[in-house]
Design an enzyme around this catalytic site. Structure first.
Site, mmCIF file in Angstrom:
data_model
loop_
_atom_site.group_PDB
_atom_site.id
_atom_site.type_symbol
_atom_site.label_atom_id
_atom_site.label_comp_id
_atom_site.label_asym_id
_atom_site.label_seq_id
_atom_site.Cartn_x
_atom_site.Cartn_y
_atom_site.Cartn_z
ATOM 1 N N SER A 1 41.743 100.344 126.774
ATOM 2 C CA SER A 1 40.801 101.024 125.881
ATOM 3 C C SER A 1 41.521 101.777 124.770
ATOM 4 O O SER A 1 41.147 101.687 123.591
ATOM 5 C CB SER A 1 39.933 102.000 126.682
ATOM 6 N N ARG B 1 41.756 100.899 120.505
ATOM 7 C CA ARG B 1 41.400 101.907 119.504
ATOM 8 C C ARG B 1 42.592 102.263 118.626
ATOM 9 O O ARG B 1 42.441 102.420 117.403
ATOM 10 C CB ARG B 1 40.827 103.141 120.211
ATOM 11 N N GLY C 1 35.077 91.715 124.290
ATOM 12 C CA GLY C 1 33.876 92.339 123.753
ATOM 13 C C GLY C 1 34.202 93.498 122.835
ATOM 14 O O GLY C 1 33.541 93.699 121.813
ATOM 15 N N SER D 1 25.666 98.944 125.958
ATOM 16 C CA SER D 1 27.122 99.021 125.826
ATOM 17 C C SER D 1 27.518 100.181 124.929
ATOM 18 O O SER D 1 27.008 100.312 123.809
ATOM 19 C CB SER D 1 27.678 97.718 125.247
ATOM 20 N N SER D 2 28.448 100.994 125.409
ATOM 21 C CA SER D 2 28.980 102.077 124.583
ATOM 22 C C SER D 2 29.843 101.538 123.449
ATOM 23 O O SER D 2 30.139 102.261 122.488
ATOM 24 C CB SER D 2 29.806 103.039 125.444
ATOM 25 N N SER E 1 28.400 104.651 130.034
ATOM 26 C CA SER E 1 29.850 104.596 129.776
ATOM 27 C C SER E 1 30.284 105.640 128.757
ATOM 28 O O SER E 1 31.124 105.382 127.890
ATOM 29 C CB SER E 1 30.257 103.198 129.307
ATOM 30 N N ASP F 1 33.676 99.765 134.936
ATOM 31 C CA ASP F 1 34.829 98.929 135.276
ATOM 32 C C ASP F 1 35.360 99.191 136.682
ATOM 33 O O ASP F 1 36.136 98.387 137.213
ATOM 34 C CB ASP F 1 35.953 99.124 134.250
ATOM 35 N N ARG G 1 38.530 91.436 136.379
ATOM 36 C CA ARG G 1 38.249 92.490 137.353
ATOM 37 C C ARG G 1 37.716 91.915 138.673
ATOM 38 O O ARG G 1 37.998 92.460 139.751
ATOM 39 C CB ARG G 1 37.293 93.525 136.762
#
EC number: 2.5.1.19
Length: 430
Positions: free
Chosen positions: A21, A25, A90, A163-164, A191, A311, A383
């Site tokens: 994550s 970013r 995504g 979705s966030s 999330s 997750d 996952r």
């Protein structure tokens, strides 16, 4: 690829892989800055997709040892000269769809067969209200997506239930709009920690985001801002580390130390409290960033709210499978909209290993017992594969397929497990 897994115990030290994550970013914000250095990023299939997409918007990215050196677009992303392929990511698709709204031209974005099934409607709708033009080529809110730039800023609303990533994408793009944007979240924001990570990273890049209510669901985003992410070191990933920690907790005779797990905005750090709640022998030295787990204790059933940490659902489902009593994973409908419908995947595969499980639209109810070896399907989902793999280490005599999918988030998963003593053998497809 397939993996043959025998009963195991694991011992030793391992570094948690860098956070996926934070890496996504950091790359995205660096590509909108002038020049940045990212230390110890995760280089996986998903983050490489973000690098390729950033390059198509005009960034220059090069690797030097453990660092990425990024010459960004300085807030002016160019028009891609080809279709952006987000592969299975995504995050890449959603972030780059919003950034496409900042260009002076048209961008086409797509992904693999799995990504082309994932919904994007709320994001496309808001981009249109902000002044861009965005649509699905198939008219079904799924990729391929076409975006014509023109984000100007406005007052808009978006659902927080799917979705966030939609919210994070808009928080990244809107500071470069001509005017300010007010973004209000309708309903409960799923999330939430991922949005907090985005806001944290934006602050490090010099971008201001204001919240206008006590619930933190209304964001005021001033326009005409400038990105300036100079240097950033990516922290360890609690989601990826969860498989290591859970395996050690379940396997008798195990004792592992996982390094590079410092306190952060990551919601998935709750895995440590979850394991404590289940009775695991686990300690976290926050200052040193070290988590130690010793196996052998009988785990207890829990109720786990997945609203902020989707997750972790596969990891917690496997832990619940060996715990005493009946566990419930709830508030989890959004887990169905990941690389696969993960609730359905778990409800299909874990019973093959002897697990008593009930699937509902937003929950799983799991009665713990003794795991049995089986041949299970990994659903080409990293996952699901990793969670079934640690279940196999408990059960023994287990084969998991589509193991190559771990390249999405934790390319060294099987290597690290073998180094810790897990009995895992990868089998090439015939």
């Amino acid at each position: 690829m397939r993996a043959s897994i025998s009963k195991s115990s694991i011992k030793g030290e391992v570094f948690a892989p860098p956070s996926k994550s934070y890496t996504h970013r950091a790359i995205t914000l660096a590509a909108l800055s002038k020049e940045s250095i990212i230390h110890r990023p995760l280089l996986s299939a998903d983050t490489l997709a973000t690098i390729r997409a950033s390059e198509m918007f005009g960034a220059a990215v090069r690797r030097e040892k453990e660092n990425l050196i990024i010459q960004g677009s300085n807030g002016k992303p160019g028009i891609p000269d080809d279709v952006i392929d987000a592969a299975n990511s995504g995050t890449t698709l959603r972030f780059m769809t919003a950034i496409a709204g900042l260009t002076d031209g048209i961008t086409v974005l797509t992904g693999d067969s799995s990504l082309r099934t994932r919904p994007n409607g709320p994001l496309l709708e808001v981009l249109n209200r902000l002044g861009a033009k965005a649509c699905s080529t198939r008219g079904n809110e799924r990729a391929p997506i076409v975006v014509k730039g023109g984000i100007k800023g406005s007052e808009v609303e978006i659902s927080g239930s799917i979705s966030s990533q939609f919210i994070s994408a808009l928080l990244i793009a809107c500071p470069l709009a001509e005017n300010s944007t007010t973004l209000s979240i309708i309903g409960k924001l799923k999330s939430r920690p991922y949005v907090d990570v985005t806001i944290e990273m934006l602050g490090l890049a010099g971008v201001k985001i204001h919240t206008d209510d006590n619930n933190g669901t209304k964001f005021i985003i001033p326009g005409k801002q400038k990105y300036d992410l100079k240097q950033y070191t990516v922290p360890g990933d609690f989601s990826s580390a969860s498989y290591l920690l859970a395996a050690a907790a379940m396997l008798e005779g195990s004792e592992i130390t996982v390094k590079n797990l410092f306190p952060s905005k990551q919601g998935d750090k709750v895995i440590i409290d979850t394991l404590k709640q289940m009775g695991a022998d686990i300690t976290w030295d926050m200052e040193a960033g070290i988590v130690t787990v010793r196996g052998g204790r009988k785990l207890k059933a829990i109720t786990f709210d997945a609203g902020s940490t989707p997750d972790l659902v596969p990891t917690v489902a496997v832990l619940a499978s060996v715990a005493e009593g009946t566990s419930r994973i709830e508030n989890a409908e959004h887990v169905r909209y990941k690389e696969t419908d993960r609730l359905h995947a778990l409800a299909t595969e874990l019973p093959k290993m002897g697990v008593s499980l009930k699937e509902e639209m937003d929950s799983l109810t799991i009665t713990g017992g003794t795991l049995e070896g089986a041949e299970v399907h990994g659903w080409d989902d990293h996952r699901i594969v990793m969670s079934l793999a640690i279940a196999g280490m408990v059960a023994g005599n287990t084969i998991v397929d589509t193991t190559e999918s771990v390249s999405i988030s934790y390319p060294d998963f099987f290597k690290d497990m073998r180094n810790l003593g897990a009995k895992v053998k990868e089998i090439p497809e015939e």
